[in-house]
Write a protein that holds these residues in place. Structure first.
Motif, PDB file in Angstrom:
ATOM      1  N   ASP A 116     -12.274 -37.146  17.538  1.00 43.54           N
ATOM      2  CA  ASP A 116     -10.824 -37.011  17.370  1.00 43.54           C
ATOM      3  C   ASP A 116     -10.411 -35.566  17.627  1.00 43.54           C
ATOM      4  OD1 ASP A 116      -8.203 -37.056  16.613  1.00 43.54           O
ATOM      5  OD2 ASP A 116      -8.590 -37.511  14.505  1.00 43.54           O
ATOM      6  N   PRO A 117      -9.491 -35.321  18.582  1.00 42.30           N
ATOM      7  CA  PRO A 117      -9.099 -33.945  18.892  1.00 42.30           C
ATOM      8  C   PRO A 117      -8.119 -33.342  17.894  1.00 42.30           C
ATOM      9  CG  PRO A 117      -7.907 -35.456  20.303  1.00 42.30           C
ATOM     10  CD  PRO A 117      -8.874 -36.288  19.514  1.00 42.30           C
ATOM     11  N   GLY A 118      -7.447 -34.162  17.095  1.00 46.34           N
ATOM     12  CA  GLY A 118      -6.407 -33.657  16.208  1.00 46.34           C
ATOM     13  C   GLY A 118      -6.849 -32.576  15.237  1.00 46.34           C
ATOM     14  N   PRO A 119      -7.885 -32.825  14.421  1.00 50.56           N
ATOM     15  CA  PRO A 119      -8.329 -31.792  13.481  1.00 50.56           C
ATOM     16  C   PRO A 119      -8.763 -30.499  14.168  1.00 50.56           C
ATOM     17  CG  PRO A 119      -9.237 -33.922  12.871  1.00 50.56           C
ATOM     18  CD  PRO A 119      -8.593 -34.094  14.216  1.00 50.56           C
ATOM     19  N   ARG A 120      -9.277 -30.600  15.388  1.00 51.35           N
ATOM     20  CA  ARG A 120      -9.702 -29.408  16.112  1.00 51.35           C
ATOM     21  C   ARG A 120      -8.496 -28.550  16.487  1.00 51.35           C
ATOM     22  NH1 ARG A 120     -13.588 -31.989  18.199  1.00 51.35           N
ATOM     23  NH2 ARG A 120     -12.442 -32.726  20.014  1.00 51.35           N
ATOM     24  N   PHE A 121      -7.408 -29.193  16.909  1.00 51.51           N
ATOM     25  CA  PHE A 121      -6.195 -28.442  17.203  1.00 51.51           C
ATOM     26  C   PHE A 121      -5.746 -27.658  15.971  1.00 51.51           C
ATOM     27  CE2 PHE A 121      -5.137 -31.179  20.988  1.00 51.51           C
ATOM     28  CZ  PHE A 121      -4.846 -30.139  21.869  1.00 51.51           C
ATOM     29  N   ARG A 122      -5.767 -28.306  14.816  1.00 53.33           N
ATOM     30  CA  ARG A 122      -5.323 -27.647  13.591  1.00 53.33           C
ATOM     31  C   ARG A 122      -6.257 -26.510  13.206  1.00 53.33           C
ATOM     32  NH1 ARG A 122      -0.591 -27.447  10.453  1.00 53.33           N
ATOM     33  NH2 ARG A 122      -1.149 -25.721   9.097  1.00 53.33           N
ATOM     34  N   HIS A 123      -7.565 -26.743  13.329  1.00 54.71           N
ATOM     35  CA  HIS A 123      -8.553 -25.716  12.973  1.00 54.71           C
ATOM     36  C   HIS A 123      -8.337 -24.447  13.784  1.00 54.71           C
ATOM     37  CE1 HIS A 123     -12.393 -23.689  12.309  1.00 54.71           C
ATOM     38  NE2 HIS A 123     -12.524 -23.638  13.630  1.00 54.71           N
ATOM     39  N   PHE A 124      -8.211 -24.602  15.099  1.00 55.40           N
ATOM     40  CA  PHE A 124      -8.069 -23.412  15.936  1.00 55.40           C
ATOM     41  C   PHE A 124      -6.695 -22.765  15.788  1.00 55.40           C
ATOM     42  CE2 PHE A 124     -11.786 -25.244  18.147  1.00 55.40           C
ATOM     43  CZ  PHE A 124     -12.596 -24.122  18.129  1.00 55.40           C
ATOM     44  N   ALA A 125      -5.666 -23.563  15.538  1.00 47.78           N
ATOM     45  CA  ALA A 125      -4.349 -22.983  15.290  1.00 47.78           C
ATOM     46  C   ALA A 125      -4.394 -22.105  14.044  1.00 47.78           C
ATOM     47  CB  ALA A 125      -3.305 -24.081  15.135  1.00 47.78           C
ATOM     48  N   ASP A 126      -5.027 -22.596  12.987  1.00 47.67           N
ATOM     49  CA  ASP A 126      -5.159 -21.799  11.762  1.00 47.67           C
ATOM     50  C   ASP A 126      -5.959 -20.523  12.014  1.00 47.67           C
ATOM     51  OD1 ASP A 126      -3.735 -23.612  10.216  1.00 47.67           O
ATOM     52  OD2 ASP A 126      -5.522 -24.670   9.515  1.00 47.67           O
ATOM     53  N   MET A 127      -7.026 -20.650  12.793  1.00 48.01           N
ATOM     54  CA  MET A 127      -7.865 -19.497  13.113  1.00 48.01           C
ATOM     55  C   MET A 127      -7.066 -18.440  13.873  1.00 48.01           C
ATOM     56  SD  MET A 127     -11.267 -19.569  15.514  1.00 48.01           S
ATOM     57  CE  MET A 127     -12.054 -18.085  16.135  1.00 48.01           C
ATOM     58  N   HIS A 128      -6.278 -18.887  14.844  1.00 49.64           N
ATOM     59  CA  HIS A 128      -5.525 -17.929  15.661  1.00 49.64           C
ATOM     60  C   HIS A 128      -4.377 -17.291  14.880  1.00 49.64           C
ATOM     61  CE1 HIS A 128      -7.213 -20.434  19.191  1.00 49.64           C
ATOM     62  NE2 HIS A 128      -8.003 -19.412  18.921  1.00 49.64           N
ATOM     63  N   VAL A 129      -3.745 -18.064  14.005  1.00 48.06           N
ATOM     64  CA  VAL A 129      -2.711 -17.482  13.151  1.00 48.06           C
ATOM     65  C   VAL A 129      -3.312 -16.376  12.282  1.00 48.06           C
ATOM     66  CG1 VAL A 129      -1.282 -17.915  11.109  1.00 48.06           C
ATOM     67  CG2 VAL A 129      -1.102 -19.408  13.085  1.00 48.06           C
ATOM     68  N   ALA A 130      -4.483 -16.634  11.724  1.00 38.76           N
ATOM     69  CA  ALA A 130      -5.118 -15.655  10.840  1.00 38.76           C
ATOM     70  C   ALA A 130      -5.439 -14.365  11.578  1.00 38.76           C
ATOM     71  CB  ALA A 130      -6.387 -16.247  10.231  1.00 38.76           C
ATOM     72  N   LEU A 131      -6.005 -14.466  12.770  1.00 39.52           N
ATOM     73  CA  LEU A 131      -6.390 -13.241  13.477  1.00 39.52           C
ATOM     74  C   LEU A 131      -5.167 -12.490  14.001  1.00 39.52           C
ATOM     75  CD1 LEU A 131      -6.517 -13.198  16.912  1.00 39.52           C
ATOM     76  CD2 LEU A 131      -8.182 -14.990  16.462  1.00 39.52           C
ATOM     77  N   LEU A 132      -4.112 -13.221  14.390  1.00 42.41           N
ATOM     78  CA  LEU A 132      -2.910 -12.550  14.869  1.00 42.41           C
ATOM     79  C   LEU A 132      -2.138 -11.902  13.722  1.00 42.41           C
ATOM     80  CD1 LEU A 132      -1.608 -15.028  17.594  1.00 42.41           C
ATOM     81  CD2 LEU A 132      -2.832 -12.869  17.916  1.00 42.41           C
ATOM     82  N   THR A 133      -2.156 -12.538  12.566  1.00 44.05           N
ATOM     83  CA  THR A 133      -1.501 -11.949  11.398  1.00 44.05           C
ATOM     84  C   THR A 133      -2.132 -10.606  11.049  1.00 44.05           C
ATOM     85  OG1 THR A 133      -0.900 -14.127  10.530  1.00 44.05           O
ATOM     86  CG2 THR A 133      -0.926 -12.296   8.969  1.00 44.05           C
ATOM     87  N   LYS A 134      -3.450 -10.527  11.165  1.00 43.98           N
ATOM     88  CA  LYS A 134      -4.146  -9.265  10.911  1.00 43.98           C
ATOM     89  C   LYS A 134      -3.726  -8.178  11.903  1.00 43.98           C
ATOM     90  CE  LYS A 134      -8.338 -11.185   8.800  1.00 43.98           C
ATOM     91  NZ  LYS A 134      -9.812 -11.365   8.952  1.00 43.98           N
ATOM     92  N   LEU A 135      -3.283  -8.601  13.082  1.00 44.96           N
ATOM     93  CA  LEU A 135      -2.844  -7.652  14.099  1.00 44.96           C
ATOM     94  C   LEU A 135      -1.351  -7.322  13.986  1.00 44.96           C
ATOM     95  CD1 LEU A 135      -4.765  -9.093  17.188  1.00 44.96           C
ATOM     96  CD2 LEU A 135      -5.285  -6.976  15.964  1.00 44.96           C
ATOM     97  N   GLY A 136      -0.703  -7.892  12.977  1.00 46.25           N
ATOM     98  CA  GLY A 136       0.705  -7.590  12.753  1.00 46.25           C
ATOM     99  C   GLY A 136       1.677  -8.503  13.443  1.00 46.25           C
ATOM    100  N   VAL A 137       1.195  -9.641  13.950  1.00 43.43           N
ATOM    101  CA  VAL A 137       2.064 -10.607  14.633  1.00 43.43           C
ATOM    102  C   VAL A 137       2.453 -11.705  13.643  1.00 43.43           C
ATOM    103  CG1 VAL A 137       2.246 -12.261  16.532  1.00 43.43           C
ATOM    104  CG2 VAL A 137       0.891 -10.168  16.821  1.00 43.43           C
ATOM    105  N   PRO A 138       3.753 -11.960  13.447  1.00 42.67           N
ATOM    106  CA  PRO A 138       4.190 -12.999  12.506  1.00 42.67           C
ATOM    107  C   PRO A 138       4.071 -14.398  13.109  1.00 42.67           C
ATOM    108  CG  PRO A 138       6.104 -11.984  13.503  1.00 42.67           C
ATOM    109  CD  PRO A 138       4.901 -11.229  14.038  1.00 42.67           C
ATOM    110  N   ALA A 139       2.857 -14.801  13.395  1.00 36.83           N
ATOM    111  CA  ALA A 139       2.612 -16.053  14.104  1.00 36.83           C
ATOM    112  C   ALA A 139       2.765 -17.258  13.184  1.00 36.83           C
ATOM    113  CB  ALA A 139       1.210 -16.037  14.706  1.00 36.83           C
ATOM    114  N   ARG A 140       3.342 -18.318  13.737  1.00 41.39           N
ATOM    115  CA  ARG A 140       3.517 -19.576  13.018  1.00 41.39           C
ATOM    116  C   ARG A 140       3.078 -20.731  13.910  1.00 41.39           C
ATOM    117  NH1 ARG A 140       6.781 -19.150   8.514  1.00 41.39           N
ATOM    118  NH2 ARG A 140       7.877 -17.152   8.245  1.00 41.39           N
ATOM    119  N   ILE A 141       2.619 -21.800  13.290  1.00 45.26           N
ATOM    120  CA  ILE A 141       2.201 -22.985  14.035  1.00 45.26           C
ATOM    121  C   ILE A 141       3.400 -23.891  14.282  1.00 45.26           C
ATOM    122  CG2 ILE A 141       0.753 -25.054  14.004  1.00 45.26           C
ATOM    123  CD1 ILE A 141      -1.164 -23.518  12.151  1.00 45.26           C
TER     124      ILE A 141
END
Length: 217
Positions: free
Chosen positions: A99-124
């Motif tokens: 199922d691809p759905g949970p993978r989309f969510r996992h990587f979206a969360d991962m990318h939000v976390a790393l971008l937030t650390k860089l000062g980007v107010p990223a949202r899914i």
């Protein structure tokens, strides 16, 4: 995990390499990661090629200095280039389709976390009339900044992500007439980049953050 570090030989090679690594692997590696900044690329989906305006759209992007290619993943036209960071994560499981759905969510969360650390107010979540719309797009300041797609086969999966770091105006210039030719709803103001909300952020800094998130630095 193995980091694939060989240089690119152009947009056509870039879109072919991920599926090739998924099919053939790299030694006995289960996880393969490739992180790179490409030449100017206009990646059409196979669905795009069936649109009456596809030939005109391909001609438009080519005149704008972007190489038109056909990617195996779904979605619709996405443009990226030297101001982008592309992440191809290959997982070779040898298992049945998953199922691809949970993978989309996992990587979206991962990318939000790393971008937030860089000062980007990223949202899914998508913004209305964005290019290559997706439930798990990332946005900031009202514009799309990250898009993802995936391919699942009997060999495993390929998860591809494009992070737009700089150069939103240049992408807008080719996406606007191309989407018009394809006949898709599109608002040029939805094309964003990390630098819009985090001035001074560079491709090198984002690349380093991605590698750190994967524990490869």
């Amino acid at each position: 995990m193995i980091l694939y570090g060989q240089p690119s030989s152009g947009p056509a090679h870039d879109v072919e390499l991920g599926p090739l690594l998924l099919r053939d692997g790299l030694g006995d590696a289960t996880e393969i990661l490739r992180v790179y900044s490409p030449a100017p690329t206009a990646a059409f989906s196979r669905r795009d090629t069936l649109r009456p305006g596809y030939a005109e759209a391909a001609s438009v992007v080519e005149r704008g200095g972007f190489v038109p290619v056909i990617r195996p993943q779904g979605g619709s036209l996405a443009a990226y280039g030297p101001g982008s960071v592309v992440i191809d994560h290959v997982h070779r499981s040898g298992a049945s389709l998953s199922d691809p759905g949970p993978r989309f969510r996992h990587f979206a969360d991962m990318h939000v976390a790393l971008l937030t650390k860089l000062g980007v107010p990223a949202r899914i979540g998508p913004v209305p009339d964005e290019y290559c719309p997706g439930e798990y797009s990332l946005n900031a300041g009202g514009a799309k900044i990250v898009g993802s797609a995936q391919r699942v086969t009997r060999h495993g999966w390929l998860f591809s992500t494009v992070v737009q770091v700089t150069g939103a105006a240049g992408l807008r210039a080719v996406l606007t007439p191309a989407y018009q030719a394809l006949g898709y709803d599109f608002d040029p103001l939805t094309v964003g980049a990390l630098e819009d909300t985090a001035p001074g952020l560079t491709v090198a800094a984002v690349t380093a953050a991605v590698l750190s998130a994967y524990g490869l630095t």
